[in-house]
Design an enzyme around this catalytic site. Structure first.
Site, PDB file in Angstrom:
ATOM      1  N   LYS A 128       0.704  -1.095  -0.082  1.00 43.60           N
ATOM      2  CA  LYS A 128      -0.119  -0.005  -0.039  1.00 43.60           C
ATOM      3  C   LYS A 128       0.892   1.196  -0.006  1.00 43.60           C
ATOM      4  CE  LYS A 128       0.448   1.846   3.455  1.00 43.60           C
ATOM      5  NZ  LYS A 128       1.789   2.640   4.058  1.00 43.60           N
ATOM      6  N   TYR A 213      -4.184   3.870   6.187  1.00 42.29           N
ATOM      7  CA  TYR A 213      -4.946   3.104   7.390  1.00 42.29           C
ATOM      8  C   TYR A 213      -6.078   3.738   7.716  1.00 42.29           C
ATOM      9  CZ  TYR A 213      -0.798   0.352   7.226  1.00 42.29           C
ATOM     10  OH  TYR A 213       0.510  -0.211   7.018  1.00 42.29           O
TER      11      TYR A 213
HETATM   12  P1  NDP Z   1      12.446   1.668   2.411  1.00 43.21           P
HETATM   13  O1  NDP Z   1      12.798   2.889   1.868  1.00 43.21           O
HETATM   14  O2  NDP Z   1      12.849   1.169   3.658  1.00 43.21           O
HETATM   15  O3  NDP Z   1      12.800   0.802   1.152  1.00 43.21           O
HETATM   16  C1  NDP Z   1      12.422   0.763   0.023  1.00 43.21           C
HETATM   17  C2  NDP Z   1      13.355   0.064  -0.967  1.00 43.21           C
HETATM   18  O4  NDP Z   1      12.986   0.145  -2.175  1.00 43.21           O
HETATM   19  C3  NDP Z   1      14.836   0.413  -0.871  1.00 43.21           C
HETATM   20  O5  NDP Z   1      15.604  -0.151   0.231  1.00 43.21           O
HETATM   21  C4  NDP Z   1      15.402   0.010  -2.185  1.00 43.21           C
HETATM   22  O6  NDP Z   1      15.733  -1.411  -2.266  1.00 43.21           O
HETATM   23  C5  NDP Z   1      14.257   0.150  -2.768  1.00 43.21           C
HETATM   24  N1  NDP Z   1      14.280   1.066  -4.013  1.00 43.21           N
HETATM   25  C6  NDP Z   1      14.337   1.223  -5.251  1.00 43.21           C
HETATM   26  N2  NDP Z   1      14.793   2.533  -5.650  1.00 43.21           N
HETATM   27  C7  NDP Z   1      14.330   3.384  -4.625  1.00 43.21           C
HETATM   28  C8  NDP Z   1      14.405   4.787  -4.618  1.00 43.21           C
HETATM   29  N3  NDP Z   1      14.574   5.722  -5.818  1.00 43.21           N
HETATM   30  N4  NDP Z   1      14.558   5.250  -3.597  1.00 43.21           N
HETATM   31  C9  NDP Z   1      14.286   4.534  -2.286  1.00 43.21           C
HETATM   32  N5  NDP Z   1      14.322   3.196  -2.372  1.00 43.21           N
HETATM   33  C10 NDP Z   1      14.271   2.479  -3.561  1.00 43.21           C
HETATM   34  O7  NDP Z   1      10.759   1.734   2.444  1.00 43.21           O
HETATM   35  P2  NDP Z   1       9.757   0.826   3.102  1.00 43.21           P
HETATM   36  O8  NDP Z   1      10.413  -0.493   3.128  1.00 43.21           O
HETATM   37  O9  NDP Z   1       9.562   1.457   4.402  1.00 43.21           O
HETATM   38  O10 NDP Z   1       8.665   0.992   2.175  1.00 43.21           O
HETATM   39  C11 NDP Z   1       8.364   0.353   0.950  1.00 43.21           C
HETATM   40  C12 NDP Z   1       6.892   0.263   0.601  1.00 43.21           C
HETATM   41  O11 NDP Z   1       6.173  -0.601   1.623  1.00 43.21           O
HETATM   42  C13 NDP Z   1       5.988   1.378   0.578  1.00 43.21           C
HETATM   43  O12 NDP Z   1       5.327   1.534  -0.378  1.00 43.21           O
HETATM   44  C14 NDP Z   1       5.477   1.374   1.914  1.00 43.21           C
HETATM   45  O13 NDP Z   1       4.092   2.219   1.886  1.00 43.21           O
HETATM   46  C15 NDP Z   1       5.236  -0.065   2.168  1.00 43.21           C
HETATM   47  N6  NDP Z   1       5.088  -0.242   3.689  1.00 43.21           N
HETATM   48  C16 NDP Z   1       4.114  -1.023   4.044  1.00 43.21           C
HETATM   49  C17 NDP Z   1       4.019  -1.199   5.369  1.00 43.21           C
HETATM   50  C18 NDP Z   1       2.778  -2.079   6.046  1.00 43.21           C
HETATM   51  O14 NDP Z   1       2.490  -2.164   7.233  1.00 43.21           O
HETATM   52  N7  NDP Z   1       1.920  -2.685   4.786  1.00 43.21           N
HETATM   53  C19 NDP Z   1       5.122  -0.813   6.315  1.00 43.21           C
HETATM   54  C20 NDP Z   1       6.098  -0.079   5.798  1.00 43.21           C
HETATM   55  C21 NDP Z   1       6.149   0.242   4.600  1.00 43.21           C
HETATM   56  P3  NDP Z   1      17.082  -2.017  -2.721  1.00 43.21           P
HETATM   57  O15 NDP Z   1      18.193  -1.304  -2.120  1.00 43.21           O
HETATM   58  O16 NDP Z   1      16.715  -3.396  -2.388  1.00 43.21           O
HETATM   59  O17 NDP Z   1      16.847  -1.572  -3.983  1.00 43.21           O
END
Ligand code: NDP
Length: 368
Positions: A128, A213
């Protein structure tokens, strides 16, 4: 027409390569997931949850950071062939070990990777918010439909025992006729460089993140679809965190029954609450939608008692969510939180922004 031995061998070999044929051969094998984006949620929260699953397993990782991807793959016994970059992601189509792609990327990348996954013949679980516009959501649904693949949104609260019990109590009329829902979600977003504060990656501010949420809660607690929305935003634009996206936004949804929902999200305070008021009582959750430790109270007949929900069928909400789409793949049923569900939210999100911008009520039921 005579079918030659060579044709039979060839078609058997082709069939053996398709995930569907494999599934048919071993109907109860756990399905394989590729996690796209090894960030906080994908790496720290989701990957450890495969240990709690009955029907799902980690099969591949997709990352822009090769060293991290190699480390994670090694930790989980995956070979180098199970590691993908964003550039070679499409070749995942040739990996029969991967049945489902779980998109854990910044919001504006959800549509692209969902569509590429569907075109590669994979089912998709997408985090989401589903995308950053309703048009993107429609394209994602169309791509999955065209590829005959399932699409599910990571609305984990639909697998979380406290929220499930709250929905059941509300539907059972425990609080009487529902008149009002209040839902507030927020956290302090401290880092001005976070992608969540960049419009191009997040699509918006707190509404796109925690606001989803609040919106979901208003819909699943009432069980109704809103017919109108009125919204107001409050953001200190001198704050370096909020040059591109909103901090606080609140909105009122009107439902066909006459119930109202007052919802809010913000990036400048921690809050996590759902309240439902009926004409016979109240259902209150706080914290409401956390990973664990959610609590709920039912107030009626002059008494208030804490409700302990029955344990769900899955060990955790995350495992329940991961295994749910597997069951949908196996049985053909639609996920309880399908792409259409994400699209409904995104249409409302667009109306919320529009209402705040234009300073007027926006109808969602097509009436003037
Ligand atoms: P993070 O920033 O921690 O992780 C995102 C990952 O995406 C990065 O680590 C990277 O992985 C990859 N990525 C690729 N391109 C980019 C870019 N341009 N900038 C940043 N990251 C990039 O985010 P979250 O994990 O917190 O969130 C990811 C998704 O999950 C969002 O859509 C968020 O809304 C959702 N989410 C949902 C939750 C829930 O409870 N359902 C809780 C937290 C988040 P790599 O280094 O491997 O390429």
């Amino acid at each position: 027409m005579e079918i030659g031995r060579r044709d039979l061998i060839l078609s058997a070999a082709a069939l053996a390569l398709t995930p569907r044929a494999l599934a048919a051969q071993r109907p109860n094998r756990p399905l394989g997931y590729a996690i796209v984006g090894l960030g906080y949620y994908g790496l720290r929260i989701i990957i450890p949850e495969f240990a709690n699953c009955k029907h799902s397993r980690l099969a591949a990782v997709v990352s822009g950071d090769p060293a991290k991807a190699r480390r994670v793959a090694a930790e989980h016994g995956l070979s180098d062939r199970a590691i993908y970059s964003y550039a070679n992601f499409d070749s995942i189509r040739d990996n029969p070990d991967v049945d489902i792609v779980y998109v854990c990327l910044p919001n504006s990348m959800h549509a692209e990777y969902t569509i590429r996954a569907a075109k590669a013949g994979k089912h998709v679980l997408c985090e989401k918010p589903m995308a950053v516009s309703a048009a993107e959501c429609e394209a994602m649904i169309a791509a999955c439909k065209a590829a005959d693949r399932k699409l599910m949104i990571g609305y984990r609260c639909h697998f979380e025992p406290t929220n499930l019990e709250a929905m059941r109590l509300a539907r059972a009329g425990e609080a009487g006729k529902i008149r009002y829902v209040r839902s507030e979600h927020g956290f302090v977003q401290g880092d001005p460089s976070a992608w969540r504060l960049k419009r191009a990656l997040a699509g918006g501010g707190s509404l796109m993140d925690m606001g989803v949420y609040s919106l979901q809660a208003a819909r699943y607690m009432t069980g109704e679809e809103p017919v109108a929305v009125t919204a107001r935003e409050s953001t200190d634009r001198r704050d370096p965190r909020f040059t591109e996206v909103e901090d606080m936004i609140e909105w009122t949804l009107e439902f066909p029954s006459g119930a109202l929902a007052g919802c809010q999200s913000m990036y400048s305070a921690n809050q996590n609450r759902i309240l439902l008021m009926g004409d016979k009582g109240r259902i209150e959750l706080e914290p409401a939608t956390r990973y664990d430790g959610n609590r709920m109270w039912l107030g009626k007949d002059g008494r208030e008692r804490e409700v302990t929900p029955p344990a769900g069928p899955a060990k955790t909400q995350f495992a329940g969510q991961l295994d749910h789409i597997v069951q949908c793949v196996r049985t053909g049923q639609e996920p309880v939180v399908s792409g259409e569900e994400g699209l409904r939210d995104m249409r409302i999100v667009e109306a919320i922004y529009r209402s705040a911008r234009e300073g007027r009520t926006i109808r969602l039921d097509g009436r003037a």
